[in-house]
Design an enzyme around this catalytic site. Structure first.
Site, PDB file in Angstrom:
ATOM      1  N   HIS A  34      -1.580   6.155   3.813  1.00  0.00           N
ATOM      2  CA  HIS A  34      -1.335   4.793   3.348  1.00  0.00           C
ATOM      3  C   HIS A  34       0.039   4.723   2.679  1.00  0.00           C
ATOM      4  CE1 HIS A  34      -5.767   3.775   3.177  1.00  0.00           C
ATOM      5  NE2 HIS A  34      -5.871   5.081   2.974  1.00  0.00           N
ATOM      6  N   GLU A 116      -2.085   8.168  -0.421  1.00  0.00           N
ATOM      7  CA  GLU A 116      -1.134   7.065  -0.588  1.00  0.00           C
ATOM      8  C   GLU A 116       0.254   7.635  -0.845  1.00  0.00           C
ATOM      9  OE1 GLU A 116      -1.464   3.749  -0.504  1.00  0.00           O
ATOM     10  OE2 GLU A 116      -3.595   3.332  -0.840  1.00  0.00           O
ATOM     11  N   HIS A 155      -3.378   3.877   7.992  1.00  0.00           N
ATOM     12  CA  HIS A 155      -4.308   2.815   7.598  1.00  0.00           C
ATOM     13  C   HIS A 155      -4.348   1.750   8.703  1.00  0.00           C
ATOM     14  CE1 HIS A 155      -5.752   0.142   4.004  1.00  0.00           C
ATOM     15  NE2 HIS A 155      -6.715   0.427   4.824  1.00  0.00           N
ATOM     16  N   ASP A 165       0.177  -0.474   6.913  1.00  0.00           N
ATOM     17  CA  ASP A 165       0.771   0.726   6.318  1.00  0.00           C
ATOM     18  C   ASP A 165       0.356   2.000   7.052  1.00  0.00           C
ATOM     19  OD1 ASP A 165      -1.796  -0.054   5.036  1.00  0.00           O
ATOM     20  OD2 ASP A 165      -1.508   1.703   3.773  1.00  0.00           O
TER      21      ASP A 165
END
Length: 192
Positions: A34, A116, A155, A165
């Site tokens: 992500h 992330e 994602h 993303d």
């Protein structure tokens, strides 16, 4: 980089309340990449950490006020500086994917690890982020045997049309090369 008790050793751990148990007998088999920045396109603050820990103070920022009540998390966050912060142990179900599906199996949070990167769709990621991401992925691949290089996705792959993303500037070829190189240079990592 080593994983012990489902946490990356010697890296910051900020426990997010936004997780739960994985469904019984579910094996971790997917890694989801992500990107996030809060507010969008702004870096170098602690808003993401606060957001994942339900401590976000939005102040007068319009965007932050729209997300202040959301309950989300990720297993790991890699800042633009290369700093690694873990929020949820890998054996737990972080709330990162939302409505999602991979290989016709719904609810990717059940069987995935979410990573992330501090970033956005239209700005390139930092060299150090690719390096740290490769080390994290290598540790995951070594410790969770149902994961594989072929099961590293974006994602946007698991939530098409809903999410974009990490975006078109994320260099997948570079990541795969770096993970392959890392595979040759890292010591064996044991899950205790």
């Amino acid at each position: 980089m080593k994983i012990k008790d489902h946490k990356i050793e010697d890296k910051a751990f900020l426990e997010s309340p936004n997780f739960n148990e994985r469904p019984e007998n579910t094996k971790i088999s997917l890694i989801v990449i992500h990107s996030i920045s809060l507010p969008p396109n702004v870096y170098g603050n602690n808003y993401v950490e606060d957001f994942f820990c339900n401590k976000l103070n939005p102040g007068n920022d319009d965007y932050l006020n729209t997300i202040k009540g959301m309950k989300v998390s990720s297993h790991v966050f890699v800042k633009r500086t290369g700093e690694i912060i873990q929020f949820v142990p890998f054996d737990k179900r972080a709330w990162h994917a939302g409505k999602s599906s991979f290989d016709n199996i719904k609810n990717c949070n059940d069987y995935s690890i979410g990573i992330e990167l501090e970033g956005c769709d239209d700005i390139s990621f930092e060299d150090i982020q690719y390096e740290k991401l490769a080390y994290i992925i290598k540790a995951i691949l070594d410790n969770y045997k149902k994961t594989s290089k072929e099961r590293i996705v974006s994602h946007s792959d698991i939530a098409p049309g809903r999410k974009s993303d990490p975006g078109p500037l994320f260099d997948w070829k570079r990541l795969k090369r770096t993970v392959s190189y890392t595979h040759l240079t890292l010591p064996t990592i044991l899950l205790v």
